[in-house]
Design a protein around this motif. Structure first.
Motif, short mmCIF file in Angstrom:
data_model
loop_
_atom_site.label_atom_id
_atom_site.label_comp_id
_atom_site.label_asym_id
_atom_site.label_seq_id
_atom_site.Cartn_x
_atom_site.Cartn_y
_atom_site.Cartn_z
N TYR A 127 0.83 -1.22 0.00
CA TYR A 127 0.00 0.00 0.00
C TYR A 127 0.86 1.26 0.00
N GLY A 128 2.15 1.09 0.31
CA GLY A 128 3.09 2.20 0.20
C GLY A 128 3.25 2.67 -1.24
N SER A 129 2.82 1.88 -2.20
CA SER A 129 2.89 2.27 -3.61
C SER A 129 2.04 3.51 -3.88
N VAL A 130 1.02 3.74 -3.05
CA VAL A 130 0.19 4.94 -3.20
C VAL A 130 0.37 5.88 -2.01
N GLY A 131 1.52 5.79 -1.36
CA GLY A 131 1.83 6.74 -0.29
C GLY A 131 1.15 6.45 1.03
N ALA A 132 0.68 5.22 1.21
CA ALA A 132 0.08 4.84 2.50
C ALA A 132 1.13 4.18 3.38
N PHE A 133 0.89 4.19 4.70
CA PHE A 133 1.68 3.39 5.62
C PHE A 133 0.96 2.06 5.73
N GLY A 134 1.42 1.08 4.95
CA GLY A 134 0.78 -0.24 4.95
C GLY A 134 1.66 -1.22 5.65
N THR A 135 1.07 -2.03 6.54
CA THR A 135 1.89 -3.01 7.25
C THR A 135 1.09 -4.26 7.59
N GLY A 136 1.80 -5.37 7.63
CA GLY A 136 1.16 -6.65 7.90
C GLY A 136 1.20 -6.98 9.38
N MET A 137 0.15 -7.64 9.83
CA MET A 137 0.09 -8.09 11.22
C MET A 137 -0.54 -9.46 11.28
N GLY A 138 -0.38 -10.12 12.42
CA GLY A 138 -0.97 -11.43 12.63
C GLY A 138 -2.44 -11.34 13.01
N SER A 139 -3.09 -12.49 13.09
CA SER A 139 -4.54 -12.54 13.28
C SER A 139 -4.99 -11.88 14.58
N THR A 140 -4.24 -12.08 15.65
CA THR A 140 -4.66 -11.51 16.94
C THR A 140 -4.61 -9.99 16.91
N ASP A 141 -3.55 -9.43 16.32
CA ASP A 141 -3.47 -7.97 16.17
C ASP A 141 -4.66 -7.45 15.35
N VAL A 142 -4.97 -8.15 14.27
CA VAL A 142 -6.08 -7.70 13.42
C VAL A 142 -7.41 -7.80 14.18
N ALA A 143 -7.58 -8.88 14.92
CA ALA A 143 -8.81 -9.04 15.72
C ALA A 143 -8.96 -7.88 16.71
#
Lengths: 410, 164
Positions: A127-143
């Motif tokens: 998502y940084g391709s469009v100037g966003a701060f994009g980052t991956g997280m695990g399932s618990t963080d997303v929950a």
């Protein structure tokens, strides 16, 4: 003292000025999860957090791309569970065939400059391709983001990449992405953000290739300043500009004019050499696809080399468009017809064979040249398969000969 | 006494649990049984609760799959000691309550197959006569581990670590 793009985006969301090393609690603008993990995240929400409703359904997006369409009863049941959940809570869902999460969120303009996008997928750096701060997280963080609307982040240091010159013929953004993995190594940007400077001229698709692979150097985010993107489609907030006195922990300059086609060898992404070092290596399967290289321009590049020709007799060429829109674009101008006439097999837009679950899983002894982003042992199926990573042009040239081939020689 | 399972650098999450063994693909299977099933089958077969994983740089790189950590949790891994960790793995392990430490000294000292006694509350690991001190974790990490993971933490305090 100036700020990096990550410091600016996180400061805006934290409501105070923060710099590298500080901890912040922020409200992400977008929370993406895909079919592979959404059912498990629903389970964490219900069973561990004992909650039924998400806090901000309008910020959630589900995309079904990892096993799409379903290949087993289990995956079908899981998808149905997530579909029902989305319907009940009014969550946007892009169902099977629409495409890869990272492509769809950019196409739909859900990801945009200055936003924080959390994804249940490590390639959310894209998502940084469009100037966003994009980052991956695990399932618990997303929950927990579903439940509270918030998450914690450590503001990352920034690794600056300065790009000079333009690509020579036959060399593209994938070669640059692999070159960066080669120079920075698989953990050289661990915990950091990567900023790519000097790319105002680069079209969106190349930026997506680069940013998606930031995580392969360990990065938390990979941000291309949005300058040069169409402002009506990706409106950038006025504060999202480069400061000349921002503090970068490390810096690397790459001269594109001297860049050769790059190939990553089994079984590590940073195990990269100039193509000449592996030219002639026999290949059974060529895979053109993924969030890194499954777009229209990638198919167009391949078609340019394959037009009027047939792929080698003992090679399977599997093409998996990154999205339904990219597939339509390729169909509209004859690109798709060229690929099919050359002998390509077309699969449903989505992740395809990238993580070895369906649509081309590799067997013992298979050698694959892939435009994807990972070549870990067993990633695409058998642990006894070999995976090489390269650009769409190298993929097409290799499909023609059945051995790793320099596209500039075709 | 527990066994040390020593690994090299850049162990990716595909090595810990291949994507084909994800709960999504095998909903009725115990993901714990898939821990290192292809990269280190003897671990999958023989690891006992409390065993210690020791590794070189960048342990857990690659995919964000939390089920790689979940698999190690189900095997009741006592601690992971490495030269360094990939960031998503580090976060996932804390979130699920697995203690993890960066210690060049201990990584160098402990070898595959060593028998050790792990004492997390006192930050000690003993191998034969030798006692090693585990490094002190950052405060937020200590707090999460003390609560047993991020979910119990947030449920107990109604906020994230460090949040007002």
């Amino acid at each position: 003292m100036g700020q990096t793009l990550s410091e600016k985006i996180l400061s805006q969301h934290a409501g105070r000025t923060v710099n590298a090393g500080e901890f912040v609690v922020v409200e992400p603008d977008v929370v993406m999860s895909h079919d592979s993990l959404t059912p498990g995240i629903i389970k964490i929400l219900r069973q561990e957090l004992e909650m039924e409703k998400v806090r901000y359904p309008e910020r959630l997006v589900f995309v079904f791309d990892h096993v799409a369409p379903a290949s087993t009863v289990g995956t079908a049941d899981s998808q149905n569970l997530a579909r029902r959940f989305a319907q009940e809570q009014n969550i946007r869902l892009f169902d099977v065939g629409r495409g890869i999460c990272h492509q769809v969120l950019v196409e739909e303009r859900i990801a945009g400059p200055g936003k924080i996008v959390i994804g249940s997928d490590s390639h959310s750096t894209g998502y940084g391709s469009v100037g966003a701060f994009g980052t991956g997280m695990g399932s618990t963080d997303v929950a927990l983001v579903w439940a509270t609307g918030r998450t914690w982040l450590r503001v990352p240091e920034t690794y600056r990449v300065v790009v000079e010159g333009r690509f020579p013929s036959g060399v593209d953004a994938k070669d640059l992405a692999l070159k960066l993995c080669r120079e920075i190594t698989i953990d050289g940007a661990n915990y950091m953000a990567v900023e790519y400077h000097g790319l105002d001229w680069m079209p969106l698709n190349g930026r997506q290739t680069l940013a998606s692979m930031a995580v392969e150097m360990g990065a938390k985010a990979g941000i291309v300043p949005p300058t040069g993107l169409p402002g009506d489609q990706f409106p950038a907030p006025d504060w999202l500009t480069l400061d000349t006195d921002a503090r970068y922990t490390q810096s690397l300059t790459v001269d594109l004019t001297r860049l050769e086609p790059q190939v990553s060898m089994p079984h590590a992404v940073d195990h990269v050499v100039d193509l000449s070092g592996v030219a002639g290596t026999r290949v059974d399967v060529v895979f053109l696809g993924t969030c890194t290289n499954g777009r229209y321009e990638d198919m167009k590049t391949a078609a340019g080399l394959l037009a009027g020709k047939r792929i080698a007799k003992n090679v399977r060429l599997i093409v998996t468009p990154a999205s339904s829109r990219e597939l339509s674009r390729a169909a509209a101008d004859g690109t798709l017809a060229i690929l099919l006439e050359a002998g390509a097999t077309l699969t449903t837009p989505g992740c395809g064979m990238c993580m070895g679950r369906h649509q081309g899983t590799l067997g013992d002894g298979d050698v694959c040249l892939s435009t994807a982003n990972r070549n870990f042992k067993g990633r695409m199926g058998s642990p006894n398969a070999q995976i090489y990573l390269a650009s769409p042009a190298v993929a097409a040239a290799t499909a023609l000969t059945g051995a790793i081939t320099d596209p500039r020689a075709c | 006494m527990n066994r040390v399972w020593k690994f090299g650098a850049d162990v990716d999450t595909d090595q810990i649990v291949p994507g084909r063994y994800a709960p999504y693909m095998r909903p009725d299977a115990d993901v714990g049984e898939a821990a290192f099933i292809e990269a280190r089958p003897e671990f999958a077969k023989n690891a006992r609760p409390g065993d210690v994983i020791v590794a070189l740089e960048n342990f857990g790189c690659g995919s964000s799959r939390e089920y790689a950590v979940e698999a190690l949790k189900r095997r009741k891994v006592g601690a992971i000691i490495a030269l360094s960790f990939a960031r998503i793995f580090y976060r996932n392990a804390l979130n699920l309550g697995i203690p993890l430490f960066e210690s060049p000294e201990i990584v160098e000292a402990l070898q595959d197959g060593d028998e050790v006694t792990l004492d997390i509350p006192n930050r000690r690991v003993q191998c034969g006569e030798q006692v090693y001190l585990l490094p002190e974790l950052p405060v937020f990490a200590q707090e999460i581990l003390k609560a047993g993971g991020i979910v119990p933490y947030v449920r107990a305090y109604g906020r994230f670590p460090g949040e007002e």
